[in-house]
Enzyme design. Structure first.
Site, short mmCIF file in Angstrom:
data_model
loop_
_atom_site.label_atom_id
_atom_site.label_comp_id
_atom_site.label_asym_id
_atom_site.label_seq_id
_atom_site.Cartn_x
_atom_site.Cartn_y
_atom_site.Cartn_z
CG PHE A 171 -0.24 0.33 2.53
CD1 PHE A 171 0.04 1.64 2.91
CD2 PHE A 171 0.15 -0.69 3.38
CE1 PHE A 171 0.70 1.92 4.11
CE2 PHE A 171 0.80 -0.42 4.58
CZ PHE A 171 1.08 0.89 4.94
CE LYS A 226 -2.93 -8.92 -3.70
NZ LYS A 226 -3.70 -7.75 -3.18
CD GLU A 256 -5.71 -5.88 0.34
OE1 GLU A 256 -5.51 -6.32 1.47
OE2 GLU A 256 -4.95 -6.11 -0.64
NE ARG A 257 -4.59 -2.02 4.38
CZ ARG A 257 -3.77 -2.18 5.40
NH1 ARG A 257 -2.60 -1.55 5.40
NH2 ARG A 257 -4.09 -2.95 6.41
CB SER A 286 4.21 -7.27 6.16
OG SER A 286 3.49 -8.44 5.79
CB CYS A 296 10.48 -0.64 2.78
SG CYS A 296 11.02 -0.17 1.13
CD GLU A 313 9.11 -2.26 8.62
OE1 GLU A 313 9.50 -1.50 7.72
OE2 GLU A 313 8.69 -3.42 8.43
#
Length: 521
Positions: free
Chosen positions: A172, A196, A199-200, A249, A304, A404
């Site tokens: 995201f 893909k 979805e956010r 993640s 990140c 994190e």
């Protein structure tokens, strides 16, 4: 560019607007070059992080819809893989021009769906665009090798060939950049790609698909599906998909690497990080503190490569109050509001997790010298806002250090020597990136040589390489053999065919042209 105009209009009109459930627009799939409505009965509401109003509903694609995407990709591969390399290059040349002309519209959509500031969103698009631009040099990047006369009358040469259908699973936090790390490299090498998006934040990817159509990319070369866990499992398990790229993640990255790898796929998996900034007492103070504040709190800490951990060496710890003053002055507001420095985090759940990790530090003995957990933003009281937060007296065993946080939180540790700082960084399981701030060349060289991290900055807080290099996180931050973009990205998306051929000189039919009148004998 109808979709681009529609999404841009929604962004402009929807900044202060909520939808009723019945009127919420839905996100389409992109299958075989067309934007297609899903027939699913399961939908995911996408919320504006600044207001928590519903922006769109994202489908959990059905298995049949995902199979259709794969079949489209398989069919397109047969012709796309045989398209000349100059033809594929032309698509990238056109695509980079179209993206550049629409950067601000893509950025508005990113701000609406993800929350980051407009200027940061434009940077998101730019860093992805640079990968597309680098793909335009594919005519040099995809060359094979050759060696004549390895034996008498024998030559060996190699081709660099595409794999087939590939897939990308995106996070995201960079709605444009990460998809642009994936599908341009894959398809320029002759593969087809299934993306893909998170979805956010699917909007930027859908806008890029319309631009890809305009650039003349044939139907089926890139398809887009939506969903959550089932879509990820489909990608990991489908036998037609030969390679999977992932950014996200730790938990998801390890799962995808193991599951897709078990099914014989190539996988590149960029995962979590705990990036340390080492501050030496001889550093340029003003520049260092400005860089540190920007790298820690920019993008609300949802990078990140965010510099989330500061290690003050020796007397540099006396600079912490000045750092707090700088951080306190940063403006927290909705990303589209002019002058905003720190936007909202992605979701209420993310905000809760950040707050809990900050609180854990206090409970374990650290000091919260700047607390942004209770910040209130006028006109956006329902937003997912966390202000810049600084925690000092942190120890390596504290949860706020080992986890994190992925928010606008800087944890600060102190050591006496550079050797202690290097040991601290190397003992951390992550190896995405690190930076040192110093004016001493010998100090910088020692740090570069002894530090165990994949990307190192010297007076550069976020040392993300440009696309002529590769993104080279290591240790717990990456699983796989080949990294994203650059030469390693080309290698990930290709395979080598080596040909050894023997043509005996004695078999030459004619060594000299015959010029005499032919006669019958």
């Amino acid at each position: 560019m109808a979709l681009v105009r529609l999404l841009a209009l929604q962004c402009r009109n929807g900044l202060q607007r909520s939808y009723s459930t019945a009127s919420v627009p839905t996100t389409k799939m992109f299958i075989d070059g067309k934007f297609v409505d899903s027939k699913t009965t399961e939908w995911i509401d996408l919320h504006d992080p600044a207001t928590n109003d519903v922006v769109t509903r994202v489908p959990k694609c059905t298995n049949a819809e995902m199979e259709a995407a794969v079949e489209s990709s398989k069919k397109a591969f047969k012709t796309w893989s045989q398209t000349s390399i100059l033809g594929r290059q032309q698509v990238m040349l056109k695509l980079q021009h179209i993206i550049r002309n629409n950067m601000s519209e893509i950025a508005k959509n990113i701000t609406k769906e993800q929350g980051k500031t407009l200027i940061d969103a434009e940077g998101d698009v730019l860093r992805g665009l640079q990968v597309v631009e680098h793909c335009c040099s594919i005519t040099s990047l995809q060359m094979g090798e050759t060696m004549p006369n390895i034996a008498k009358d024998m030559d060996t040469y190699s081709y660099t060939l595409p794999l087939g259908v590939t897939a990308g699973i995106c996070p995201f936090n960079f709605p444009a950049m990460i998809p642009l790390w994936m599908f341009p490299v894959a398809i320029t090498c002759g593969n087809t790609s299934i993306i893909k998006p998170s979805e956010r934040v699917p909007g930027a990817t859908m806008m890029l698909m319309e631009m890809l159509n305009e650039a003349g990319c044939p139907p089926g070369v890139v398809n887009v599906i939506h969903g959550a866990h089932d879509a990820v499992n489909f990608i990991c398990d489908n036998p037609a998909i030969k390679a999977v790229s992932f950014v996200g993640s730790d938990q998801a990255g390890k799962y995808i690497y193991e599951r897709a790898g078990r099914n014989g796929k190539r996988v590149q998996s960029n995962m979590g990080a705990k990036n340390h900034g080492i501050i030496m007492a001889d550093a340029n103070k003003e520049n260092t503190l400005n860089q540190l504040a920007g790298a820690a709190f920019g993008a609300a800490g949802q990078r990140c490569m965010a510099l989330s951990t500061a290690v003050f060496v020796g007397e540099s710890k006396q600079w912490i109050p000045d750092l707090v003053d700088r951080a306190r002055k940063l403006k927290v507001n909705a990303g589209h509001v002019p002058g905003t420095d720190v936007g909202p985090v992605i979701s209420p759940q993310s905000k809760q997790r950040i707050n809990e990790l900050v609180e854990s530090g206090a409970k374990e003995g650290a000091k919260i010298v700047l607390d942004g957990r209770d910040i209130k933003v006028s006109n956006f009281e329902k937003g997912n806002f966390v202000g810049p937060t600084i925690i000092t007296d942190v120890k390596p065993n504290m949860k706020c250090y080992t986890e994190e946080i992925f928010g606008p939180v800087l944890v600060c540790l102190t050591v006496d020597t550079l050797d202690e700082a290097i040991e601290l960084v190397n003992n951390n399981p992550y190896g995405n990136g690190t930076a040192i701030f110093t004016t001493n060349g010998a100090t910088a060289r020692k740090f570069v040589n002894e530090i165990d991290a994949g990307q190192v900055g010297v007076n550069v807080p976020i040392p993300v390489p440009l696309p002529m290099f590769s993104f080279t996180g290591t240790r717990g931050s990456f699983q796989g053999d080949c990294h994203f973009y650059g030469k390693q990205g080309i290698k990930f998306y290709t395979q080598t065919k080596t040909v050894t051929q023997l043509w005996r000189e004695t078999d030459v039919s004619h060594t000299q042209a015959a010029v005499a009148m032919p006669t019958m004998k």
